[in-house]
Design an enzyme around this catalytic site. Structure first.
Site, PDB file in Angstrom:
ATOM      1  N   HIS A  65       0.822  -1.221   0.000  1.00 29.46           N
ATOM      2  CA  HIS A  65       0.000   0.000   0.000  1.00 29.46           C
ATOM      3  C   HIS A  65       0.855   1.269   0.000  1.00 29.46           C
ATOM      4  O   HIS A  65       0.352   2.349  -0.307  1.00 29.46           O
ATOM      5  CB  HIS A  65      -0.942  -0.001   1.212  1.00 29.46           C
ATOM      6  CG  HIS A  65      -2.044  -1.005   1.101  1.00 29.46           C
ATOM      7  ND1 HIS A  65      -3.338  -0.665   0.804  1.00 29.46           N
ATOM      8  CD2 HIS A  65      -2.043  -2.360   1.208  1.00 29.46           C
ATOM      9  CE1 HIS A  65      -4.090  -1.754   0.752  1.00 29.46           C
ATOM     10  NE2 HIS A  65      -3.319  -2.803   1.002  1.00 29.46           N
ATOM     11  N   ASP A  70       3.529   9.473  -0.966  1.00 28.15           N
ATOM     12  CA  ASP A  70       2.357   8.753  -0.474  1.00 28.15           C
ATOM     13  C   ASP A  70       2.101   7.596  -1.421  1.00 28.15           C
ATOM     14  O   ASP A  70       2.207   7.774  -2.643  1.00 28.15           O
ATOM     15  CB  ASP A  70       1.139   9.706  -0.496  1.00 28.15           C
ATOM     16  CG  ASP A  70       0.197   9.477   0.674  1.00 28.15           C
ATOM     17  OD1 ASP A  70       0.174   8.359   1.197  1.00 28.15           O
ATOM     18  OD2 ASP A  70      -0.508  10.427   1.056  1.00 28.15           O
TER      19      ASP A  70
HETATM   20  P1  ADQ Z   1      -2.845   6.432   4.881  1.00 31.32           P
HETATM   21  O1  ADQ Z   1      -1.436   6.842   5.086  1.00 31.32           O
HETATM   22  O2  ADQ Z   1      -3.639   6.259   6.123  1.00 31.32           O
HETATM   23  O3  ADQ Z   1      -2.961   5.067   4.029  1.00 31.32           O
HETATM   24  P2  ADQ Z   1      -4.762   7.812   3.032  1.00 31.32           P
HETATM   25  O4  ADQ Z   1      -4.689   7.034   1.783  1.00 31.32           O
HETATM   26  O5  ADQ Z   1      -4.943   9.263   2.791  1.00 31.32           O
HETATM   27  O6  ADQ Z   1      -3.484   7.625   3.946  1.00 31.32           O
HETATM   28  O7  ADQ Z   1      -5.983   7.286   3.879  1.00 31.32           O
HETATM   29  C1  ADQ Z   1      -6.415   7.902   5.074  1.00 31.32           C
HETATM   30  C2  ADQ Z   1      -7.792   7.360   5.446  1.00 31.32           C
HETATM   31  O8  ADQ Z   1      -8.140   7.835   6.752  1.00 31.32           O
HETATM   32  C3  ADQ Z   1      -8.865   7.854   4.495  1.00 31.32           C
HETATM   33  O9  ADQ Z   1      -9.652   6.769   4.075  1.00 31.32           O
HETATM   34  C4  ADQ Z   1      -9.690   8.836   5.312  1.00 31.32           C
HETATM   35  O10 ADQ Z   1     -11.086   8.822   5.074  1.00 31.32           O
HETATM   36  C5  ADQ Z   1      -9.436   8.410   6.743  1.00 31.32           C
HETATM   37  N1  ADQ Z   1      -9.465   9.653   7.524  1.00 31.32           N
HETATM   38  C6  ADQ Z   1      -8.712  10.713   7.270  1.00 31.32           C
HETATM   39  N2  ADQ Z   1      -9.019  11.701   8.116  1.00 31.32           N
HETATM   40  C7  ADQ Z   1      -9.983  11.271   8.915  1.00 31.32           C
HETATM   41  C8  ADQ Z   1     -10.689  11.862   9.991  1.00 31.32           C
HETATM   42  N3  ADQ Z   1     -10.453  13.104  10.406  1.00 31.32           N
HETATM   43  N4  ADQ Z   1     -11.598  11.136  10.592  1.00 31.32           N
HETATM   44  C9  ADQ Z   1     -11.834   9.897  10.181  1.00 31.32           C
HETATM   45  N5  ADQ Z   1     -11.187   9.287   9.170  1.00 31.32           N
HETATM   46  C10 ADQ Z   1     -10.267   9.960   8.549  1.00 31.32           C
HETATM   47  C11 ADQ Z   1      -2.018   4.123   3.459  1.00 31.32           C
HETATM   48  C12 ADQ Z   1      -0.983   4.724   2.527  1.00 31.32           C
HETATM   49  C13 ADQ Z   1      -1.689   5.527   1.466  1.00 31.32           C
HETATM   50  C14 ADQ Z   1      -2.677   4.639   0.701  1.00 31.32           C
HETATM   51  C15 ADQ Z   1      -3.573   3.891   1.651  1.00 31.32           C
HETATM   52  C16 ADQ Z   1      -4.415   2.839   0.923  1.00 31.32           C
HETATM   53  O11 ADQ Z   1      -0.079   5.548   3.254  1.00 31.32           O
HETATM   54  O12 ADQ Z   1      -0.758   6.096   0.573  1.00 31.32           O
HETATM   55  O13 ADQ Z   1      -3.484   5.455  -0.114  1.00 31.32           O
HETATM   56  O14 ADQ Z   1      -2.819   3.225   2.652  1.00 31.32           O
HETATM   57  O15 ADQ Z   1      -3.646   2.004   0.132  1.00 31.32           O
END
Ligand code: ADQ
Length: 499
Positions: A170, A385
């Site tokens: 991921h 990312d």
């Molecule tokens: P993350 O580093 O966690 O994921 P991201 O892909 O942006 O980063 O996902 C964050 C998740 O957290 C989103 O689904 C979002 O809805 C949730 N979230 C964010 N803010 C929130 C809040 N305030 N309250 C509740 N929920 C919240 C890792 C990798 C990424 C990759 C994903 C999936 O680092 O690059 O995209 O896995 O493969």
């Protein structure tokens, strides 16, 4: 979908968290996109999800019974892999989050290469492999997720398991000159080559991996590339490993539906009532030094200095979701963010206008969706990312199609969204400020044209498309027959080619 066998999903965490209240155990269901996408497939084909249940308590009868009860609600089997506090510390906190996470995001100065963490990572991976072996049936297909579990296939092969094993990373895979700093670099690459299919988020990651294998393991394997795939062939037994690109998506329809529902619509309306005549620039990030939050704040400060006409007409709402706070670098980052927010608000606030609204908490889903729906601009500024799902979720929730996405060139999502987002280099503070300025002044018809393009992409390549594609490649292709034509050529010249 092909193949008749069951699906075994293996991830660090089970799709639930076990919590103890007054001596009783309860399961809190997980709700991420991965669970949403995989649950129907698991129910349809039959399957098992193997992972850590989120507690380091010893596995008592009550705890096992509570997990058993949770299985009835999911419709597929859950197999817990228990970890004690020392194992969780070295495998999860140190090796996964203080070695692999910073290294794979090109931040080597934050790595703690502790030998005991490598040993315990190996021990925990062997335990996960043991759990897979125990539940594996002849026709099963095993899909292992992410950087916590890169050695599971090697342990399974040592136990003579012959079923097809696939892996999806991921997070990004780093370039050769960064990866070579890992003390266990050859071992870890060889471990990954025990899978039949290794999936990455972008072409950049696939190329980095292929290059690392060809340079670091020339005696072990040869590397070819064709049609966006790499084919790595073991020299000894001629076994082939397919390396592919599968950019993860979101449950677009689910986000769009929930964003349109009355509770979110109402909340969104009230939110914007508090910002009359003002555009909202939204940032939503997990507390992590890879997300570029301080640079985003610096860019916002520069915007207010350089283009004073925006003062009192724009508000930055920055949500930071608490995460890994027990690691000192994360605590320092939190302090830095709070210092910057204080400085900007101290310098620019006027009666009736506070330029930065900062939330340090996990928002409830309705609240998050209301912000996505109402904000005129979303800015995602990671230094690096794997994908960045927040950017895609924003597009899915912008049902009025009047928002602008500002996206870092180094987010995996850039490969799919660069045509319609405003792209910027997150290290370039003035460039990022110019991008915000451009978005604030963008005419409505251009916003709509761009957002339509973004939403088309997020809709077409959603998380169900992602699961289908991965399973199709994993199950349909006969790896031994995969055609090999071109020699592997490392690198590419342009940014677009890299992603
Ligand atoms: P993350 O580093 O966690 O994921 P991201 O892909 O942006 O980063 O996902 C964050 C998740 O957290 C989103 O689904 C979002 O809805 C949730 N979230 C964010 N803010 C929130 C809040 N305030 N309250 C509740 N929920 C919240 C890792 C990798 C990424 C990759 C994903 C999936 O680092 O690059 O995209 O896995 O493969």
């Amino acid at each position: 979908m092909t193949g008749k066998g069951r699906l075994l999903i293996v991830s660090n965490r089970l799709p639930l968290m076990m919590e103890e209240r007054e001596g009783n155990w309860f399961a809190k269901p997980g709700a991420g996109g991965l669970v949403t996408a995989l649950a129907p497939v698991l129910r349809d084909r039959g399957g098992v999800w193997i992972g850590w249940p989120g507690t380091t308590e010893a596995p008592s009868v009550q705890l096992r019974q509570a997990i058993g009860r949770a299985v009835a609600d999911t419709g597929y089997d859950l197999v817990p892999v228990f970890l004690d506090a020392t194992e969780k510390h070295f495998y999860y906190r140190v090796f996964a989050n203080e070695v692999i996470w910073p290294l794979f995001h090109d931040m080597t100065s934050r790595c703690r290469f502790r030998p005991e963490a490598w040993d315990i990572y190996g021990r925990v991976n062997a335990r996960f492999a043991g759990a897979v072996g125990e539940h594996l049936q002849t026709d099963d297909f095993v899909w292992i997720h992410d950087y916590h579990l890169m050695q599971v296939a090697r342990h399974l092969r040592e136990a003579k398991v012959e079923q097809r094993l696939a892996f999806f990373l991921h997070i990004p895979f780093p370039p050769l000159d960064i990866f070579t700093k890992l003390p266990w670099r050859r071992q870890l690459l060889a471990d990954l080559l025990a899978f039949d299919l290794v999936g990455f988020q972008t072409q950049r990651d696939r190329r980095n991996f292929a290059r690392c294998v060809s340079v670091l393991l020339p005696d072990v394997a040869s590397v070819r590339t064709r049609g966006g795939y790499s084919i790595i062939q073991h020299r000894q037994d001629k076994r082939r490993v397919l390396i592919g690109v599968f950019p993860i998506g979101i449950d677009q329809a689910g986000f769009a539906r929930d964003a349109a529902a009355p509770p979110v619509a109402e909340r969104a309306w009230y939110l914007h009532e508090n910002y009359p005549e003002r555009q909202i620039v939204l940032g939503v990030d997990r507390l992590d030094y890879t997300k570029g939050v301080p640079e985003k704040l610096e860019a916002f400060r520069y915007l207010l200095q350089r283009w004073p006409q925006h003062n009192e007409n724009v508000t930055l709402v920055q949500v930071v979701v608490p995460s890994r706070w027990e690691i000192p670098h994360y605590e320092q980052l939190k302090q830095e963010i709070e210092r910057l927010v204080g400085e900007i608000n101290g310098e620019f606030s006027r009666p009736g206008w506070v330029p930065v609204h900062y939330h340090y908490r996990a928002l409830a889903r309705d609240e998050l969706l209301a912000y996505y729906r109402t904000a005129e601009i979303l800015i995602a500024s990671p230094w690096k990312d794997g994908m960045n799902l927040v950017a895609k979720e924003y597009c899915a929730c912008d049902i009025e199609e009047r928002g602008v996405l500002l996206l870092s060139e180094f987010a995996g999502a850039a490969a799919q969204l660069h045509r319609y987002a405003i792209m910027f280099n997150p290290h370039d503070i003035t460039g990022m400020a110019e991008a915000i300025h451009q978005a604030l002044d963008m005419p409505e018809d251009e916003r709509r044209r761009r957002m339509r393009g973004l939403r088309r992409n997020v809709r077409a390549q959603d998380v169900f498309w992602w699961v289908d594609r991965f399973l199709q490649v994993a199950l349909q292709r006969r790896l031994q027959d995969f055609p090999v034509i071109d020699e592997f050529v490392p690198g590419g010249s342009s940014l677009a080619a890299e992603t």
